[in-house]
Design a protein around this motif. Structure first.
Motif, PDB file in Angstrom:
ATOM      1  N   HIS A  87       0.820  -1.221   0.000  1.00 17.23           N
ATOM      2  CA  HIS A  87       0.000   0.000   0.000  1.00 17.23           C
ATOM      3  C   HIS A  87       0.857   1.277   0.000  1.00 17.23           C
ATOM      4  O   HIS A  87       0.437   2.299  -0.528  1.00 17.23           O
ATOM      5  CB  HIS A  87      -0.946  -0.002   1.212  1.00 17.23           C
ATOM      6  CG  HIS A  87      -1.928  -1.141   1.183  1.00 17.23           C
ATOM      7  ND1 HIS A  87      -2.661  -1.525   2.279  1.00 17.23           N
ATOM      8  CD2 HIS A  87      -2.289  -1.983   0.185  1.00 17.23           C
ATOM      9  CE1 HIS A  87      -3.431  -2.559   1.961  1.00 17.23           C
ATOM     10  NE2 HIS A  87      -3.223  -2.851   0.695  1.00 17.23           N
ATOM     11  N   SER A  88       2.055   1.177   0.601  1.00 16.75           N
ATOM     12  CA  SER A  88       2.941   2.357   0.633  1.00 16.75           C
ATOM     13  C   SER A  88       3.400   2.779  -0.752  1.00 16.75           C
ATOM     14  O   SER A  88       3.857   3.908  -0.934  1.00 16.75           O
ATOM     15  CB  SER A  88       4.205   2.053   1.443  1.00 16.75           C
ATOM     16  OG  SER A  88       3.887   1.889   2.783  1.00 16.75           O
ATOM     17  N   ASN A  89       3.344   1.862  -1.692  1.00 20.80           N
ATOM     18  CA  ASN A  89       3.744   2.203  -3.056  1.00 20.80           C
ATOM     19  C   ASN A  89       2.537   2.216  -3.997  1.00 20.80           C
ATOM     20  O   ASN A  89       2.682   2.079  -5.210  1.00 20.80           O
ATOM     21  CB  ASN A  89       4.818   1.224  -3.570  1.00 20.80           C
ATOM     22  CG  ASN A  89       5.629   1.815  -4.710  1.00 20.80           C
ATOM     23  OD1 ASN A  89       5.789   3.035  -4.820  1.00 20.80           O
ATOM     24  ND2 ASN A  89       6.130   0.956  -5.586  1.00 20.80           N
TER      25      ASN A  89
ATOM     26  N   ASN B 261       6.505  -8.126  -0.714  1.00 21.95           N
ATOM     27  CA  ASN B 261       6.363  -8.598   0.672  1.00 21.95           C
ATOM     28  C   ASN B 261       5.300  -9.679   0.794  1.00 21.95           C
ATOM     29  O   ASN B 261       5.349 -10.482   1.718  1.00 21.95           O
ATOM     30  CB  ASN B 261       6.008  -7.435   1.612  1.00 21.95           C
ATOM     31  CG  ASN B 261       4.612  -6.910   1.377  1.00 21.95           C
ATOM     32  OD1 ASN B 261       4.186  -6.749   0.233  1.00 21.95           O
ATOM     33  ND2 ASN B 261       3.882  -6.643   2.437  1.00 21.95           N
ATOM     34  N   ALA B 262       4.352  -9.707  -0.140  1.00 20.88           N
ATOM     35  CA  ALA B 262       3.244 -10.653  -0.017  1.00 20.88           C
ATOM     36  C   ALA B 262       3.500 -11.942  -0.795  1.00 20.88           C
ATOM     37  O   ALA B 262       2.937 -12.988  -0.468  1.00 20.88           O
ATOM     38  CB  ALA B 262       1.954 -10.002  -0.499  1.00 20.88           C
TER      39      ALA B 262
ATOM     40  N   ALA C 217      -1.204  -5.426   1.277  1.00 15.49           N
ATOM     41  CA  ALA C 217      -1.142  -5.620  -0.177  1.00 15.49           C
ATOM     42  C   ALA C 217      -2.478  -6.217  -0.615  1.00 15.49           C
ATOM     43  O   ALA C 217      -2.530  -7.309  -1.181  1.00 15.49           O
ATOM     44  CB  ALA C 217       0.031  -6.523  -0.542  1.00 15.49           C
ATOM     45  N   GLN C 218      -3.547  -5.478  -0.342  1.00 15.78           N
ATOM     46  CA  GLN C 218      -4.884  -6.019  -0.629  1.00 15.78           C
ATOM     47  C   GLN C 218      -5.088  -6.365  -2.102  1.00 15.78           C
ATOM     48  O   GLN C 218      -5.707  -7.382  -2.411  1.00 15.78           O
ATOM     49  CB  GLN C 218      -5.960  -5.046  -0.129  1.00 15.78           C
ATOM     50  CG  GLN C 218      -6.089  -5.096   1.390  1.00 15.78           C
ATOM     51  CD  GLN C 218      -7.186  -4.207   1.943  1.00 15.78           C
ATOM     52  OE1 GLN C 218      -7.658  -3.288   1.272  1.00 15.78           O
ATOM     53  NE2 GLN C 218      -7.570  -4.450   3.176  1.00 15.78           N
TER      54      GLN C 218
ATOM     55  N   VAL D 239      -3.041  -7.686  -4.078  1.00 11.92           N
ATOM     56  CA  VAL D 239      -2.432  -9.004  -4.319  1.00 11.92           C
ATOM     57  C   VAL D 239      -3.415 -10.094  -3.880  1.00 11.92           C
ATOM     58  O   VAL D 239      -3.603 -11.104  -4.565  1.00 11.92           O
ATOM     59  CB  VAL D 239      -1.094  -9.149  -3.562  1.00 11.92           C
ATOM     60  CG1 VAL D 239      -0.564 -10.579  -3.661  1.00 11.92           C
ATOM     61  CG2 VAL D 239      -0.061  -8.181  -4.105  1.00 11.92           C
ATOM     62  N   MET D 240      -4.055  -9.879  -2.729  1.00 10.43           N
ATOM     63  CA  MET D 240      -5.013 -10.871  -2.225  1.00 10.43           C
ATOM     64  C   MET D 240      -6.144 -11.036  -3.245  1.00 10.43           C
ATOM     65  O   MET D 240      -6.574 -12.142  -3.547  1.00 10.43           O
ATOM     66  CB  MET D 240      -5.590 -10.445  -0.861  1.00 10.43           C
ATOM     67  CG  MET D 240      -4.547 -10.222   0.236  1.00 10.43           C
ATOM     68  SD  MET D 240      -3.601 -11.695   0.657  1.00 10.43           S
ATOM     69  CE  MET D 240      -1.925 -11.159   0.304  1.00 10.43           C
ATOM     70  N   MET D 241      -6.600  -9.909  -3.774  1.00 13.40           N
ATOM     71  CA  MET D 241      -7.695  -9.943  -4.752  1.00 13.40           C
ATOM     72  C   MET D 241      -7.274 -10.692  -6.011  1.00 13.40           C
ATOM     73  O   MET D 241      -8.021 -11.494  -6.546  1.00 13.40           O
ATOM     74  CB  MET D 241      -8.096  -8.513  -5.114  1.00 13.40           C
ATOM     75  CG  MET D 241      -9.407  -8.088  -4.478  1.00 13.40           C
ATOM     76  SD  MET D 241      -9.672  -6.350  -4.820  1.00 13.40           S
ATOM     77  CE  MET D 241      -9.009  -5.640  -3.356  1.00 13.40           C
ATOM     78  N   ARG D 242      -6.036 -10.415  -6.445  1.00 11.87           N
ATOM     79  CA  ARG D 242      -5.542 -11.037  -7.687  1.00 11.87           C
ATOM     80  C   ARG D 242      -5.539 -12.565  -7.587  1.00 11.87           C
ATOM     81  O   ARG D 242      -5.812 -13.263  -8.562  1.00 11.87           O
ATOM     82  CB  ARG D 242      -4.122 -10.506  -8.000  1.00 11.87           C
ATOM     83  CG  ARG D 242      -3.346 -11.263  -9.077  1.00 11.87           C
ATOM     84  CD  ARG D 242      -3.990 -11.147 -10.444  1.00 11.87           C
ATOM     85  NE  ARG D 242      -3.245 -11.858 -11.478  1.00 11.87           N
ATOM     86  CZ  ARG D 242      -3.316 -13.167 -11.724  1.00 11.87           C
ATOM     87  NH1 ARG D 242      -4.117 -13.936 -10.975  1.00 11.87           N
ATOM     88  NH2 ARG D 242      -2.613 -13.719 -12.697  1.00 11.87           N
TER      89      ARG D 242
END
Ligand code: C6P
Length: 420
Positions: free
Chosen positions: A137-139, A188-189, A378-379, A381-384
């Motif tokens: 999320h920071s990026n 990171n995820a 990294a929401q 990424v979870m969705m993907r």
């Protein structure tokens, strides 16, 4: 119940003595619920060697004073130590000048600084800012805020099913009106190591600058910003065996020179009248207010400590450990690993049957095994990958095969508790 592997793989090259290295980390002897701590949450933050802890303590014990302000002895000592630390970090990352090393709070602040200064100067209506589908999320959020303010468009490089950026799509995206690329070095995820050298070169062929989010990379070995030819590189001290609350923005001097300050205040000025302020030289222009002096000093010590390690041996050791953990987890029924890129660092994200990762994390904690669970900031990424959250074991240079065995044994207990 799953039988955990009972033997440790012979993975320590003679040149790397993990047991003696573990001895430098006092926290690894802590007991958690009666068990010796098995710390597998290194992507969230790494533990600190004695040298770093001592360095921060010594600073407060022997030289605490404000920097760049006093003529008294302590202030001069603190200033010298603060600037020596900047120089250690410069050397460690191969930057050309200490002017290119800006002390910030961490990766998050470094990225926000670039978005709020370089971004506001160069990104306008209709322009594109490029990130990837695996960003923290920071990026993401700082660029979304910038795009919201300027009318620019955030373009996202898609990921394949293994968790790698699709480079052909990246090339297509770069052909648009792109003003900046911001990409993580290591996810990171997912644990993916991005081909950032190649990605930077592609952007540069079109005259586009690149910011690299190096938060996850710095604990896995030295990074040379000159070799990468990146324009900005952001990282956090606490993820590379240094303290919390301190980090670095590396920026190419020529770019930093043209950028306006991020914040106004003391230390970032040469002179102030009510009519006009003349800003300080680099890097002080970006360091308004009293900095985290003790943190900066101890981060310098962390880079000196890191410089003394044999990274060829450690790189091999970490890759073997990752492989060992990946094989063991893959053998467990119901486990699905999220992120199977060809090039990975020591991070394994996974789901197990339909057990909520928070339940996994809580039960593991009873056995002294610390992992992180959730969306890992990294929401997307979870969705993907179609999961609400994952359990994530992340390894550092002090972890061992028997700690992986402890993780697998504890996961066996999770299955028992959950009645699977
Ligand atoms: N990731 C994790 O458990 P800060 O909080 O500023 O030190 O770092 C932010 C950050 C930026 N980019 C990446 C790739 C990161 O992994 C992180 C921090 C931690 O994964 C805490 S959410």
């Amino acid at each position: 119940m799953i039988t955990p592997p009972t033997t440790s793989v012979p993975m320590s090259p003679q040149t790397f003595d993990v047991e003696s290295l573990r001895g430098e980390f006092p926290i690894l002897n802590v007991l958690v619920h009666g068990h010796r701590l098995v710390y597998l949450d290194n992507a969230a933050t790494s533990q600190k060697p004695r040298a770093v802890i001592r360095s921060e303590e010594e600073y407060y014990r022997t030289m605490n004073a404000n920097v760049h302000r006093g003529v008294h002895t302590l202030s001069e000592k603190a200033t010298a130590r603060y600037e020596e630390s900047r120089e250690s970090i410069r050397k460690y990352i191969g930057a050309g000048s200490a002017k290119e090393i800006v002390f910030v709070r961490g990766t998050t602040e470094a990225i926000n600084l670039v978005a709020a200064t370089y971004g506001k100067m160069h990104v306008g209506k209709g322009d594109h800012v490029v990130i990837s589908g695996m960003e923290h999320h920071s990026n993401i959020v700082p660029w979304q805020m910038l795009c919201g303010e300027t009318g620019a468009l955030l373009r996202v490089i898609p990921l394949n099913d293994r968790g790698e950026v699709i480079l052909s799509e990246y090339e297509k995206i770069l052909d648009g009106p792109v003003k900046l690329v911001a990409i993580s070095h290591i996810s990171n995820a997912l644990g993916t190591v991005n081909p950032i050298r190649e990605m930077i070169a592609s952007a540069h062929r079109r005259g586009i600058p690149v910011l690299v989010d190096g938060a996850q990379a710095m604990q896995h070995g030295p990074v040379d910003v000159r070799e990468l030819e990146c324009d900005f590189y952001a990282f956090s001290g606490h993820k590379m065996f240094g303290p919390t609350g301190i980090g670095i923005l590396f920026g190419r001097e020529a770019l930093l020179e043209t950028m306006p300050p991020y914040q106004g205040g003391g230390d970032m000025i040469k002179s102030v009248t009510f009519e006009k302020t003349i800003y300080n030289d680099l890097p002080h222009k970006f360091e308004a207010g009293t900095p985290n002096i003790a943190g900066a000093v101890a981060l310098g010590t962390a880079t000196e400590w890191l410089s003394g390690l044999d990274w060829t041996a450690i790189g091999l050791y970490e890759q073997n450990l990752l492989q060992y953990a990946t094989d063991a987890l893959s053998d467990m029924p119901g486990v699905r690993i999220i992120g199977t890129a060809e090039r990975k660092a020591g991070i394994v994200s996974f789901v197990m049957n339909d057990i909520h990762p928070h339940d996994i994390g809580t039960i593991l904690d009873r056995d002294g095994v610390a992992i992180r669970t959730g969306h890992h900031c990294a929401q997307p990424v979870m969705m993907r990958y179609g999961v609400p959250a994952t359990a994530r074991a992340s390894f550092a240079l002090y972890n061992t095969a028997s700690e992986v065995d402890a993780l697998i044994a504890a996961l066996g207990r999770v299955r028992e508790v959950m009645g699977i």
